[in-house]
Design an enzyme around this catalytic site. Structure first.
Site, PDB file in Angstrom:
ATOM      1  N   LEU A 214      56.005  -4.214 -10.338  1.00 14.84           N
ATOM      2  CA  LEU A 214      56.018  -2.784 -10.684  1.00 14.84           C
ATOM      3  C   LEU A 214      55.754  -2.671 -12.176  1.00 14.84           C
ATOM      4  CD1 LEU A 214      59.463  -1.597  -9.235  1.00 14.84           C
ATOM      5  CD2 LEU A 214      57.220  -0.930  -8.374  1.00 14.84           C
ATOM      6  N   HIS A 215      54.827  -1.818 -12.560  1.00 20.53           N
ATOM      7  CA  HIS A 215      54.729  -1.540 -13.998  1.00 20.53           C
ATOM      8  C   HIS A 215      54.121  -0.187 -14.320  1.00 20.53           C
ATOM      9  CE1 HIS A 215      50.676  -3.126 -13.255  1.00 20.53           C
ATOM     10  NE2 HIS A 215      50.303  -2.467 -14.343  1.00 20.53           N
ATOM     11  N   ARG A 216      53.768   0.607 -13.296  1.00 17.76           N
ATOM     12  CA  ARG A 216      53.182   1.921 -13.586  1.00 17.76           C
ATOM     13  C   ARG A 216      54.246   2.832 -14.190  1.00 17.76           C
ATOM     14  NH1 ARG A 216      48.508   0.844 -14.086  1.00 17.76           N
ATOM     15  NH2 ARG A 216      47.756  -0.490 -12.447  1.00 17.76           N
ATOM     16  N   ASP A 292      52.561  -1.825  -7.461  1.00 18.37           N
ATOM     17  CA  ASP A 292      51.751  -0.699  -7.933  1.00 18.37           C
ATOM     18  C   ASP A 292      50.594  -1.210  -8.797  1.00 18.37           C
ATOM     19  OD1 ASP A 292      53.037  -1.447 -10.273  1.00 18.37           O
ATOM     20  OD2 ASP A 292      54.268   0.356 -10.413  1.00 18.37           O
TER      21      ASP A 292
END
Ligand code: UD1
Ligand code: UDP
Length: 388
Positions: A214-216, A292
């Site tokens: 996850l990094h959005r 994501d």
């Protein structure tokens, strides 16, 4: 008469750029009379977000490092612009002007270098052109739209990219469907990756775990959204152990939202960012991936691994129509249903798209040579050599 040397600057800044650059660098190195300057903006700088890829993918050290580091969008973009302009001017002043700039993907470094080169009259080639999520709340969408509007050579990874660009009025000889260069790297290195010992070290069996990234900003910068995601991951991990490779943006968000210890005692293995080979070892042998990440949607498509994409849209529609990716947005019921379907063996198989064949780097090099007026030889997929 021999052709003059043509000079090309290839710009990289962030993790996915390095992985895309490796096969292009390799293919360009086989074309006589092209001199490539590899420019690293320094957008990503932690060794596990940068150096590890150069080492593992046998890439040469960047010729120029702009050392921009982190900052707000304007600060980071502005710093890259200032320093990249200085570099291009210095090249002109020392009689070695850059004839073409090549940018990759959709990060701030891509946008910044495109703006600078275009204003200096230096043509820009954009690799991964035409992708559109049609969601301008994503910083990457703004980077894509502006970059494509300025670039004169538009190299697309999937047919939707070509269609979007045509709809925007681009055409003629500017657009080329070249396939997916990130997949060149994947095919070249997957065997080597699967010989790593990371699964044993983590006590995991092939097909017996899931991978999460996850990094959005839309998922990690909002503490409530992040708390919800961690909660549902803990729940899912009771059925399927999960490995979560945490991006620094996410590590900071977990810390700030006081969620860092939430996963203690669960079946989630929390890791930092992984090098390319260990991460590919993990993803290529996983039961499923939840992410994501743009690149990971594509890699799971090429690998035939189910991917539950934690976004409500994607700029990479082929991963839905041909790959085994499903958009679940932030609908946790849909996420749970997706996991159930995979575990029950009731999830559609995808297939690897046409031109995602390990040869996109060669196609790109040939088009670049042609655009510089050089005869293109047929480069071999040389990354396979590096991986051996
Ligand atoms: C950037 C890209 C995103 C891409 C991602 C790949 C933009 C707008 N975003 O997001 O499209 O998917 O890279 O991973 O270009 N940080 C570190 N060490 C580093 C780099 C960053 O700790 O080496 C931390 C800093 O706190 C920084 C934060 O991560 O503020 C975000 O970094 P940044 O490059 O701005 O964006 P990413 O979220 O990494
Ligand atoms: N990746 C990696 N280690 C990790 C997470 C991702 O090597 O811990 C690789 C992943 O396999 C893919 C690329 O990084 O090749 C994707 O980058 P990221 O998700 O950071 O960016 P995006 O593709 O979303 O722009």
């Amino acid at each position: 008469m021999t052709e003059p040397i043509r000079r090309l600057a290839l710009v990289v800044g962030a993790r996915p750029n390095f992985i895309k650059a490796a096969p292009i660098l390799d293919a360009l190195a086989q074309i006589p009379r092209i001199e490539v300057t590899l420019v690293h903006t320094g957008q990503h700088y932690d060794p596990l977000l940068s150096d590890v890829f150069f080492d593992e993918l046998s890439m040469r050290t960047p010729d120029v490092h702009l050392q921009v580091g982190s900052g707000s969008h304007a600060v980071q973009t502005g710093r890259v612009m200032e320093r990249f302009e200085e570099f291009l001017i210095a090249q002109q002043n020392n009689g070695r002007p850059i004839d073409r700039v090549v940018v990759l993907g959709d990060v701030n470094s891509t946008l910044a270098c495109t703006l600078v080169a275009s204003k200096m009259g230096i043509p820009v080639a954009h690799v991964e052109a035409g992708l559109r999520s049609f969601d301008r709340t994503m910083p990457e969408e703004i980077n894509r739209v502006v970059t494509d509007s300025l670039a004169d050579l538009l190299l697309c990874s999937e047919p939707a990219g070509v269609e979007n660009l045509r709809r925007e009025g681009r055409g003629g000889r500017q657009i080329h469907l070249v396939g997916n260069v990130m997949i060149d790297t994947l095919f070249a290195f997957v065997e080597k990756a699967q010989n790593r010992t990371i699964l044993e070290e983590l006590n995991l069996l092939p097909g017996g775990y899931g991978v999460v990234t996850l990094h959005r900003p839309s998922n990690v910068d909002d503490p409530d959204q992040l708390r919800g995601l961690i909660g549902v991951m803990i729940e899912i991990s009771k059925q399927l152990p999960l490995v979560f490779a945490v991006h620094p943006r996410t590590a900071r968000a977990l810390e700030e939202a006081k969620l860092k210890r939430q996963t203690n005692g669960s079946q989630i293995i929390m890791l930092g960012p992984q090098g390319y080979l260990d991460f590919l070892a993990l993803t290529s042998q996983a039961k499923l991936v939840m992410t994501d990440s743009g690149g990971l949607q594509e890699e799971t498509t090429a690998l035939g691994i189910p991917c539950l994409t934690l976004r409500s849209n994607t700029e990479r529609p082929i991963t839905l129509t041909e790959g085994a990716s499903m958009l679940v947005g932030n609908d946790f019921d849909q996420l749970r249903a997706g996991v159930e379907a995979v575990l029950d063996g009731d999830y559609p198989n995808g297939r690897c798209p046409e031109l995602w064949d390990g040869r996109a780097g060669q196609r790109i090099a040939r088009i670049l040579a042609d655009s510089l007026g050089l005869p293109a030889i047929e480069p071999v997929p040389a990354l396979e050599r590096a991986a051996a």
